[in-house]
Design a protein around this motif. Structure first.
Motif, short mmCIF file in Angstrom:
data_model
loop_
_atom_site.label_atom_id
_atom_site.label_comp_id
_atom_site.label_asym_id
_atom_site.label_seq_id
_atom_site.Cartn_x
_atom_site.Cartn_y
_atom_site.Cartn_z
N LYS A 132 0.84 -1.20 0.00
CA LYS A 132 0.00 0.00 0.00
C LYS A 132 0.88 1.26 0.00
N GLN A 133 0.40 2.33 -0.60
CA GLN A 133 1.16 3.58 -0.66
C GLN A 133 0.91 4.41 0.59
N THR A 134 1.37 3.88 1.70
CA THR A 134 1.27 4.59 2.97
C THR A 134 2.63 5.16 3.34
N ILE A 135 2.63 6.21 4.14
CA ILE A 135 3.88 6.83 4.56
C ILE A 135 3.88 6.94 6.08
N ALA A 136 4.71 6.16 6.72
CA ALA A 136 4.84 6.20 8.18
C ALA A 136 5.75 7.36 8.58
N VAL A 137 5.35 8.10 9.58
CA VAL A 137 6.15 9.23 10.05
C VAL A 137 6.64 8.95 11.47
N ASP A 138 7.94 8.67 11.58
CA ASP A 138 8.55 8.53 12.90
C ASP A 138 9.38 9.77 13.18
#
Length: 211
Positions: A132-138
């Motif tokens: 999936k084209q998700t973007i995790a932000v840590d």
């Protein structure tokens, strides 16, 4: 920062590292999930050393439940917040057994319903396991996005929404890992290594010193 500059930055990352991956070591979907739960406020290196031993003993929901809370805590004691994480892992393993037929769910809502799984981990799982084209932000992605001017936001949700809006589809799959590596090894919190930065010609921090 405009769209052309962002595209050039992402293109440089792509050429330098076309197939980025997490530094967590795993050989199954469940192992990734456990590693991600353990990684909160811990380094990937410590998690990998921990799971190298743990996964030889228990690496499925069933075997984790059979291992039990006390033994699990002993295996993950070197990881920060191990008491809480052990509870998350046991409870999540039980739910996977009883509700999901030993499979990792592939929707955000279902993932975030599992103990120890928040939005960031859900995004990583959806990205890595389900394409999936998700973007995790840590913390690394948040810092790099703001410091460079790539995607400015006061909190991780604002940055995530901005990234989802400005990052072209062809780069959405990999940007999380590019920014994590960049933040971890180059764009460090206290002493950024601007002299060896791949994107220094487009970075608003190094060019303007205003961020």
């Amino acid at each position: 920062m405009n769209s052309k500059e962002r595209y050039k930055i992402l293109s440089l990352f792509h050429v330098n590292q076309p197939y980025p991956m997490t530094e967590l070591i795993f050989s199954s979907n469940f192992e990734l999930l456990v590693s991600l739960i353990l990684s909160a406020q811990s380094t990937d290196n410590i998690v990998n050393k921990t799971t190298f031993i743990l996964f030889q003993v228990a690496n499925t929901p069933e075997s984790i439940v059979q291992l039990g809370m006390k033994k699990l805590k002993n295996y993950i004691r070197s990881v920060g917040l191990y008491n809480t994480k052990a509870q998350y892992i046991i409870k999540t393993s039980f739910l996977l057994l009883k509700k999901y037929d030993n499979q990792i769910p592939n929707t955000r809502a279902e993932l975030e319903s599992l103990p120890g799984i928040g939005r960031k981990i859900a995004n990583i799982i959806l990205n890595l396991l389900f394409d999936k084209q998700t973007i995790a932000v840590d913390t690394h992605v948040f810092r790099v996005s703001n410091r460079t001017g790539f995607a400015i936001g006061k909190n991780v949700m604002q940055v995530e929404k901005k990234l989802m809006k400005v990052v072209p589809s062809i780069f959405k799959k990999n940007i999380h890992f590019w920014f994590v590596y960049h933040g971890r090894y180059i764009c460090k919190a206290r002493q950024p290594r601007c002299d060896v930065c791949l994107i220094k010609n487009f970075c608003e921090f190094i060019n303007n010193k205003s961020i």
